[in-house]
Design a protein around this motif. Structure first.
Motif, PDB file in Angstrom:
ATOM      1  N   VAL A 254     -25.281  58.146   6.905  1.00 10.50           N
ATOM      2  CA  VAL A 254     -23.981  57.592   6.514  1.00 10.50           C
ATOM      3  C   VAL A 254     -24.215  56.699   5.303  1.00 10.50           C
ATOM      4  O   VAL A 254     -25.105  55.837   5.332  1.00 10.50           O
ATOM      5  N   SER A 255     -23.448  56.902   4.238  1.00 12.69           N
ATOM      6  CA  SER A 255     -23.621  56.093   3.039  1.00 12.69           C
ATOM      7  C   SER A 255     -23.346  54.621   3.326  1.00 12.69           C
ATOM      8  O   SER A 255     -22.579  54.283   4.233  1.00 12.69           O
ATOM      9  N   SER A 256     -23.970  53.743   2.564  1.00 13.39           N
ATOM     10  CA  SER A 256     -23.806  52.302   2.762  1.00 13.39           C
ATOM     11  C   SER A 256     -22.405  51.838   2.380  1.00 13.39           C
ATOM     12  O   SER A 256     -21.793  52.375   1.454  1.00 13.39           O
ATOM     13  N   HIS A 257     -21.916  50.820   3.081  1.00 13.83           N
ATOM     14  CA  HIS A 257     -20.607  50.258   2.720  1.00 13.83           C
ATOM     15  C   HIS A 257     -20.651  49.639   1.323  1.00 13.83           C
ATOM     16  O   HIS A 257     -19.622  49.491   0.660  1.00 13.83           O
ATOM     17  N   LYS A 258     -21.849  49.294   0.835  1.00 13.98           N
ATOM     18  CA  LYS A 258     -21.977  48.729  -0.508  1.00 13.98           C
ATOM     19  C   LYS A 258     -21.703  49.770  -1.594  1.00 13.98           C
ATOM     20  O   LYS A 258     -21.469  49.423  -2.749  1.00 13.98           O
ATOM     21  N   ASP A 259     -21.761  51.050  -1.218  1.00 14.88           N
ATOM     22  CA  ASP A 259     -21.509  52.117  -2.194  1.00 14.88           C
ATOM     23  C   ASP A 259     -20.043  52.505  -2.265  1.00 14.88           C
ATOM     24  O   ASP A 259     -19.666  53.376  -3.048  1.00 14.88           O
ATOM     25  N   MET A 260     -19.186  51.870  -1.430  1.00 18.73           N
ATOM     26  CA  MET A 260     -17.768  52.203  -1.466  1.00 18.73           C
ATOM     27  C   MET A 260     -17.128  51.708  -2.752  1.00 18.73           C
ATOM     28  O   MET A 260     -17.416  50.604  -3.208  1.00 18.73           O
ATOM     29  N   ARG A 261     -16.275  52.521  -3.341  1.00 17.24           N
ATOM     30  CA  ARG A 261     -15.570  52.142  -4.557  1.00 17.24           C
ATOM     31  C   ARG A 261     -14.459  51.137  -4.243  1.00 17.24           C
ATOM     32  O   ARG A 261     -13.895  51.155  -3.140  1.00 17.24           O
ATOM     33  N   PRO A 262     -14.131  50.270  -5.206  1.00 19.94           N
ATOM     34  CA  PRO A 262     -13.025  49.333  -4.976  1.00 19.94           C
ATOM     35  C   PRO A 262     -11.742  50.062  -4.588  1.00 19.94           C
ATOM     36  O   PRO A 262     -11.346  51.025  -5.237  1.00 19.94           O
ATOM     37  N   GLY A 263     -11.111  49.621  -3.516  1.00 21.60           N
ATOM     38  CA  GLY A 263      -9.869  50.231  -3.061  1.00 21.60           C
ATOM     39  C   GLY A 263     -10.052  51.488  -2.236  1.00 21.60           C
ATOM     40  O   GLY A 263      -9.092  52.046  -1.722  1.00 21.60           O
ATOM     41  N   ILE A 264     -11.299  51.978  -2.090  1.00 21.63           N
ATOM     42  CA  ILE A 264     -11.574  53.194  -1.319  1.00 21.63           C
ATOM     43  C   ILE A 264     -12.306  52.788  -0.048  1.00 21.63           C
ATOM     44  O   ILE A 264     -13.429  52.298  -0.098  1.00 21.63           O
TER      45      ILE A 264
END
Length: 334
Positions: free
Chosen positions: A161-171
């Motif tokens: 599962v990708s890290s939450h730190k890699d989430m784009r703003p607003g996504i």
């Protein structure tokens, strides 16, 4: 006889026969970590498709994707050429139906992608990627990673599962990747589906194919959400009250400066890997954003200062996007 999917070793002439054949495979027979069988429960899978593979999935005039729907008994919707998952060049495919029929669709999809991938080495592992809401990732990962490790061990696939730190703003979504042979991926997806459906909110998700809405809110709506947040979050004005007050309309051409503070533990989520989230946020809002260094924060509060400079509209949008980003990584309030 089988149109775009001719050449399969299995005979997928109709969904019923396909389900019977798929269920004879040991890796797909049991669809839950426990005793619960979710094969007949409804699910929507949001799948990433490499742009280079999209043509083979769709087929001439949509012939392949229509055949895939018929043979799997699912409903499929593909995003347009210019509608990619943020931060990637990958298109989105929604697979809707029962878990059993969705697995059949994935089986056919993987076969077709491998068949037309000229660079693929025969017998080499494949990777299947699914987009899921951030709020369900805790249950999918499990305490100390226990659930996701159990899925990987049971299926033989590599699951991440990708890290939450890699989430784009607003996504507020993350990517689940399954790598292995086709039967291993199917088994992993069956187990993942079982876990996702344990969370009643998963099927209440609005599965989007476009992401324009996160940056297209009217100026007044953005300002209102900043002034009257509906979700508690750690982003706030300095105690000295030096935060800039946004104007009541978005017509001013003046440059504004907004200062807010946030606890150091949340800065990583705002910055993203290599500062990617921050750069994306500045691009979307047309602002310049700086974050104070860790050694500059007061020991008593462990808070760092964020300075936003730009138009009033841009500052409002940047603040709103940061609020959304932080809300997505905070533990739920009770």
């Amino acid at each position: 006889m089988f149109g775009p999917f001719e050449g399969l070793q299995e005979d997928f002439r109709n969904p019923t026969q396909a389900a019977e054949i798929l269920e004879t495979q040991p890796t797909c027979k049991r669809l839950a970590l426990g005793e619960r069988d979710v094969s007949d429960e409804e699910i929507t899978m949001k799948v990433l498709i490499r742009n280079v593979d999209a043509g083979s999935v769709i087929g001439k005039a949509g012939s392949a994707i229509n055949e895939l729907q018929t043979q799997s008994g699912t409903r499929l919707r593909m995003s347009r050429t210019n509608q990619c998952f943020p931060g990637t060049s990958d298109r989105l495919l929604l697979i809707s139906g029962t878990v059993g029929s969705a697995l059949i669709a994935v089986h056919l999809l993987l076969h077709r992608i491998r068949k037309y991938d000229k660079e693929a080495v025969n017998g080499s592992p494949m990777t299947f990627r699914m987009v899921v809401p951030n709020r369900v990732c805790g249950g999918l990962i499990g305490e100390k990673g226990g659930t996701i490790h159990a899925i990987a061990e049971d299926s033989g696939a590599k699951v991440a599962v990708s890290s939450h730190k890699d989430m784009r703003p607003g996504i507020h979504e993350r990517i689940v990747s399954c790598t292995g042979g086709r039967s291993q991926i199917l088994r992993a997806l069956a187990l993942i589906s079982s876990v996702l459906l344990e969370d009643a909110s998963y099927m209440d998700t609005e599965f989007l194919l476009t992401y324009d809405s996160c940056v297209s809110l009217p100026f007044q709506a953005i300002v209102g959400s900043v002034a009257n947040p509906t979700t508690a979050h750690p982003l706030h004005e300095p105690s000295s009250g030096s935060g800039h007050v946004l104007p009541s309309n978005g017509t001013s051409a003046e440059q504004s400066s907004v200062s807010v503070v946030v606890n150091d533990q949340y800065v990583g989520a705002l910055l993203g890997k290599g500062g990617r989230n921050l750069h994306e946020l500045m691009r979307l809002s047309s602002t310049k954003i700086t974050v104070s260094r860790r050694e500059e924060m007061p020991a008593s509060t462990r808070e760092r200062t964020i300075c936003i400079k730009g138009s009033p509209e841009g500052c409002a949008l940047a603040r709103w996007l940061m609020d959304q980003q932080l809300a997505s990584v905070m533990p739920p309030s009770h």
